[in-house]
Motif scaffolding. Structure first.
Motif, PDB file in Angstrom:
ATOM      1  N   LYS A 116      28.700  43.420  46.722  1.00 29.55           N
ATOM      2  CA  LYS A 116      30.044  43.843  47.102  1.00 29.55           C
ATOM      3  C   LYS A 116      31.018  42.744  46.705  1.00 29.55           C
ATOM      4  CE  LYS A 116      28.683  46.785  50.923  1.00 29.55           C
ATOM      5  NZ  LYS A 116      28.838  47.076  52.353  1.00 29.55           N
ATOM      6  N   VAL A 117      32.109  43.127  46.051  1.00 30.20           N
ATOM      7  CA  VAL A 117      33.107  42.152  45.628  1.00 30.20           C
ATOM      8  C   VAL A 117      33.848  41.661  46.872  1.00 30.20           C
ATOM      9  CG1 VAL A 117      35.160  41.735  44.245  1.00 30.20           C
ATOM     10  CG2 VAL A 117      33.360  43.250  43.377  1.00 30.20           C
ATOM     11  N   SER A 118      33.731  40.375  47.142  1.00 32.89           N
ATOM     12  CA  SER A 118      34.404  39.775  48.285  1.00 32.89           C
ATOM     13  C   SER A 118      35.791  39.284  47.895  1.00 32.89           C
ATOM     14  CB  SER A 118      33.573  38.619  48.835  1.00 32.89           C
ATOM     15  OG  SER A 118      34.239  37.993  49.899  1.00 32.89           O
ATOM     16  N   GLN A 119      35.851  38.544  46.781  1.00 34.34           N
ATOM     17  CA  GLN A 119      37.139  38.071  46.296  1.00 34.34           C
ATOM     18  C   GLN A 119      37.048  37.686  44.831  1.00 34.34           C
ATOM     19  OE1 GLN A 119      37.925  34.717  48.881  1.00 34.34           O
ATOM     20  NE2 GLN A 119      37.184  33.266  47.374  1.00 34.34           N
ATOM     21  N   ILE A 120      38.216  37.606  44.199  1.00 35.64           N
ATOM     22  CA  ILE A 120      38.317  37.122  42.831  1.00 35.64           C
ATOM     23  C   ILE A 120      39.370  36.024  42.829  1.00 35.64           C
ATOM     24  CG2 ILE A 120      38.881  37.666  40.429  1.00 35.64           C
ATOM     25  CD1 ILE A 120      38.100  40.562  41.014  1.00 35.64           C
ATOM     26  N   ARG A 121      39.012  34.889  42.281  1.00 38.74           N
ATOM     27  CA  ARG A 121      39.936  33.761  42.154  1.00 38.74           C
ATOM     28  C   ARG A 121      40.244  33.578  40.676  1.00 38.74           C
ATOM     29  NH1 ARG A 121      44.047  30.684  43.845  1.00 38.74           N
ATOM     30  NH2 ARG A 121      43.924  28.567  43.084  1.00 38.74           N
ATOM     31  N   TYR A 122      41.501  33.745  40.298  1.00 39.10           N
ATOM     32  CA  TYR A 122      41.952  33.472  38.930  1.00 39.10           C
ATOM     33  C   TYR A 122      42.489  32.062  38.906  1.00 39.10           C
ATOM     34  CZ  TYR A 122      45.589  33.094  35.360  1.00 39.10           C
ATOM     35  OH  TYR A 122      46.405  32.647  34.348  1.00 39.10           O
ATOM     36  N   VAL A 123      41.958  31.232  38.005  1.00 36.84           N
ATOM     37  CA  VAL A 123      42.441  29.866  37.835  1.00 36.84           C
ATOM     38  C   VAL A 123      43.127  29.790  36.475  1.00 36.84           C
ATOM     39  CG1 VAL A 123      41.810  27.430  37.704  1.00 36.84           C
ATOM     40  CG2 VAL A 123      40.601  28.947  39.296  1.00 36.84           C
ATOM     41  N   GLY A 144      49.332  35.543  25.933  1.00 36.64           N
ATOM     42  CA  GLY A 144      49.743  34.481  25.017  1.00 36.64           C
ATOM     43  C   GLY A 144      48.682  34.213  23.960  1.00 36.64           C
ATOM     44  N   ASN A 145      49.072  33.595  22.872  1.00 32.04           N
ATOM     45  CA  ASN A 145      48.203  33.307  21.726  1.00 32.04           C
ATOM     46  C   ASN A 145      47.213  32.195  22.044  1.00 32.04           C
ATOM     47  OD1 ASN A 145      47.040  32.690  19.261  1.00 32.04           O
ATOM     48  ND2 ASN A 145      48.940  32.163  18.243  1.00 32.04           N
ATOM     49  N   ALA A 146      45.921  32.523  22.023  1.00 32.87           N
ATOM     50  CA  ALA A 146      44.832  31.551  22.241  1.00 32.87           C
ATOM     51  C   ALA A 146      45.005  30.779  23.551  1.00 32.87           C
ATOM     52  CB  ALA A 146      44.712  30.599  21.046  1.00 32.87           C
ATOM     53  N   LYS A 147      45.282  31.498  24.612  1.00 37.60           N
ATOM     54  CA  LYS A 147      45.461  30.900  25.942  1.00 37.60           C
ATOM     55  C   LYS A 147      44.227  31.177  26.798  1.00 37.60           C
ATOM     56  CE  LYS A 147      49.635  29.589  24.936  1.00 37.60           C
ATOM     57  NZ  LYS A 147      49.984  28.180  24.785  1.00 37.60           N
ATOM     58  N   ALA A 148      44.055  30.398  27.856  1.00 37.29           N
ATOM     59  CA  ALA A 148      42.816  30.464  28.629  1.00 37.29           C
ATOM     60  C   ALA A 148      43.062  30.558  30.133  1.00 37.29           C
ATOM     61  CB  ALA A 148      41.956  29.238  28.338  1.00 37.29           C
ATOM     62  N   GLY A 149      42.047  31.074  30.797  1.00 38.95           N
ATOM     63  CA  GLY A 149      41.993  31.128  32.253  1.00 38.95           C
ATOM     64  C   GLY A 149      40.565  31.441  32.650  1.00 38.95           C
ATOM     65  N   THR A 150      40.233  31.262  33.911  1.00 40.55           N
ATOM     66  CA  THR A 150      38.875  31.517  34.396  1.00 40.55           C
ATOM     67  C   THR A 150      38.950  32.380  35.644  1.00 40.55           C
ATOM     68  OG1 THR A 150      38.116  29.392  33.541  1.00 40.55           O
ATOM     69  CG2 THR A 150      36.721  30.449  35.190  1.00 40.55           C
ATOM     70  N   PHE A 151      38.027  33.333  35.732  1.00 38.95           N
ATOM     71  CA  PHE A 151      37.924  34.204  36.906  1.00 38.95           C
ATOM     72  C   PHE A 151      36.631  33.867  37.639  1.00 38.95           C
ATOM     73  CE2 PHE A 151      40.812  36.219  34.084  1.00 38.95           C
ATOM     74  CZ  PHE A 151      41.737  36.837  34.902  1.00 38.95           C
ATOM     75  N   HIS A 152      36.768  33.544  38.928  1.00 37.30           N
ATOM     76  CA  HIS A 152      35.618  33.281  39.793  1.00 37.30           C
ATOM     77  C   HIS A 152      35.458  34.511  40.688  1.00 37.30           C
ATOM     78  CE1 HIS A 152      35.392  29.058  38.599  1.00 37.30           C
ATOM     79  NE2 HIS A 152      36.721  29.114  38.574  1.00 37.30           N
ATOM     80  N   ILE A 153      34.369  35.223  40.524  1.00 35.68           N
ATOM     81  CA  ILE A 153      34.123  36.461  41.254  1.00 35.68           C
ATOM     82  C   ILE A 153      33.072  36.194  42.310  1.00 35.68           C
ATOM     83  CG2 ILE A 153      33.400  38.869  41.056  1.00 35.68           C
ATOM     84  CD1 ILE A 153      34.226  38.547  37.998  1.00 35.68           C
ATOM     85  N   VAL A 154      33.442  36.412  43.562  1.00 37.42           N
ATOM     86  CA  VAL A 154      32.522  36.172  44.677  1.00 37.42           C
ATOM     87  C   VAL A 154      31.954  37.515  45.132  1.00 37.42           C
ATOM     88  CG1 VAL A 154      32.263  35.262  47.011  1.00 37.42           C
ATOM     89  CG2 VAL A 154      33.794  34.124  45.378  1.00 37.42           C
ATOM     90  N   LEU A 155      30.625  37.599  45.124  1.00 38.97           N
ATOM     91  CA  LEU A 155      29.902  38.814  45.536  1.00 38.97           C
ATOM     92  C   LEU A 155      29.066  38.516  46.761  1.00 38.97           C
ATOM     93  CD1 LEU A 155      28.634  39.691  41.981  1.00 38.97           C
ATOM     94  CD2 LEU A 155      30.276  41.057  43.255  1.00 38.97           C
ATOM     95  N   GLU A 156      28.985  39.488  47.663  1.00 43.48           N
ATOM     96  CA  GLU A 156      28.111  39.376  48.830  1.00 43.48           C
ATOM     97  C   GLU A 156      26.935  40.297  48.650  1.00 43.48           C
ATOM     98  OE1 GLU A 156      30.071  39.704  52.615  1.00 43.48           O
ATOM     99  OE2 GLU A 156      31.868  38.799  51.794  1.00 43.48           O
TER     100      GLU A 156
END
Length: 123
Positions: free
Chosen positions: A29-36, A111-123
């Protein structure tokens, strides 16, 4: 016994500011998603779904900064009627279940060649 698991999904956009990436297959179950945010352009749009079913997990436009979301879906009775806290009240929401499926992350206007990370917390 259940346990909590965190997936880290890095995303880098193409020249047109778009990206589509997938997590590994997961169950829970998806608990939360953290976008950094690393350097995605302000105003990015995120569409995060379950790959096989297309069920929406997080859909937001105009994201400018790192954010945490705890997505929930509306629940229903066995007759298909919306479950409400009181007559005419607010919807009863619950976590979104994923069963042996990949989580699809689609970025627009990042944006062009831009980055980010998604941390997906599952229970």
């Amino acid at each position: 016994m259940s346990f909590i698991r965190r997936l880290s999904v890095p995303v880098v956009t193409a020249a047109d500011g778009s990206a589509t990436v997938y997590s590994e297959a997961v169950t829970g179950k998806v608990s939360q998603i953290r976008y950094v945010k690393t350097d995605f352009a302000d105003g990015a749009t995120f569409t995060i779904t379950a790959e096989a079913t297309g069920e929406t997990i997080w859909n937001e436009t105009g994201v400018n900064a790192s954010a945490t979301r705890a997505p929930r879906q509306a629940t229903h009775s066995t007759a298909g009627a919306a479950a409400l806290y009181a007559a005419g009240g607010a919807a009863v929401n619950d976590q979104i279940g994923i069963a042996n499926d990949r989580i699809k992350i689609v970025i627009a206007n990042g944006g062009n060649a831009k980055a980010g990370t998604f941390h997906i917390v599952l229970e």
